[in-house]
Design an enzyme around this catalytic site. Sequence first.
Site, PDB file in Angstrom:
ATOM      1  N   ASP A  70       0.906  -1.032   0.351  1.00 24.16           N
ATOM      2  CA  ASP A  70      -0.154  -0.276   0.156  1.00 24.16           C
ATOM      3  C   ASP A  70       1.002   1.344   0.357  1.00 24.16           C
ATOM      4  OD1 ASP A  70       1.037  -0.459   3.078  1.00 24.16           O
ATOM      5  OD2 ASP A  70      -0.750  -0.633   3.779  1.00 24.16           O
ATOM      6  N   TYR A  72       2.622   4.203   1.064  1.00 28.89           N
ATOM      7  CA  TYR A  72       3.511   5.197   2.313  1.00 28.89           C
ATOM      8  C   TYR A  72       2.759   5.871   2.503  1.00 28.89           C
ATOM      9  CZ  TYR A  72       7.803   3.917  -0.065  1.00 28.89           C
ATOM     10  OH  TYR A  72       9.156   3.025  -0.781  1.00 28.89           O
ATOM     11  N   PHE A 113       6.190   1.499  -3.568  1.00 30.61           N
ATOM     12  CA  PHE A 113       8.149   2.248  -3.887  1.00 30.61           C
ATOM     13  C   PHE A 113       8.233   3.520  -3.765  1.00 30.61           C
ATOM     14  CE2 PHE A 113       7.469  -2.518  -3.742  1.00 30.61           C
ATOM     15  CZ  PHE A 113       7.861  -3.315  -2.084  1.00 30.61           C
ATOM     16  N   HIS A 157      10.562  -9.741   1.069  1.00 36.67           N
ATOM     17  CA  HIS A 157      10.306  -8.027   0.657  1.00 36.67           C
ATOM     18  C   HIS A 157      12.057  -7.422   1.155  1.00 36.67           C
ATOM     19  CE1 HIS A 157       8.541  -4.123   1.655  1.00 36.67           C
ATOM     20  NE2 HIS A 157       7.790  -4.368   1.218  1.00 36.67           N
TER      21      HIS A 157
END
Length: 236
Positions: free
Chosen positions: A69, A71, A82, A195
Amino acid sequence: MSDPRDASRLPEDWAGALVRHGFDRDVDQLVSEIYESDAPRVFPPQHQVFRAFHLTKLESVRVVILGQDPYPQVGQANGLAFSVPARVKPPRSLGAIYRNLEADPDLDFSRPADGDLSPWAKQGVLLLNTALTVEEGTAGSAAHRKHWERFTDRVLQVVNEECDHVAFLLWGSDAIDKVKKAQIGERHKVIQSAHPAAWTSKKETLFKKSHPFSDANEFLRGKDSGPVNWDLTATH
């Protein structure tokens, strides 16, 4: 492709494809409901919520990078997974991505001063979050993930069925599990690891030990598609 000033509405190519694949929710209404609430502030700004789809046309998709999702802090989310706006310091996950690129022996990468990933999007890299919105200060907002689950499931289905030879870069269990439901076809390539923010992983290769960006380029070259230029300093 120029950066759209208003990406609050889904562009026609993506909207039409979603309809073809059975998505019957009124997306404009969904966006209005999310942003008109008196609850905590929502990120990204409404005019950027569909920015990934404006910068990466459906017919241009060559790579999908799937985030969780946006920031949740002020001034960071800009509609691309990102990514943060120009002149904003890269958050932790993006810093790990930059370190991975620097360490990849098959790439020439110079670390930029900020975290603007729009040059990737303009080369056919769909920077997609599983939830397109988030509440301020609340990463992984459950309500927002529920809002967008069917939408992003259909987006992945559209890419799987209507695009040729796409590399899916999946980092962490959330992204991997999400894409499993799409049953990605054999003409595509799934490249997965832990991740970028994870220090340990029992199931997946650690992100820092993987080479997703050069692996994606190797796949694209094998399909007679040009590689992505991952060096942001050269593409700004």
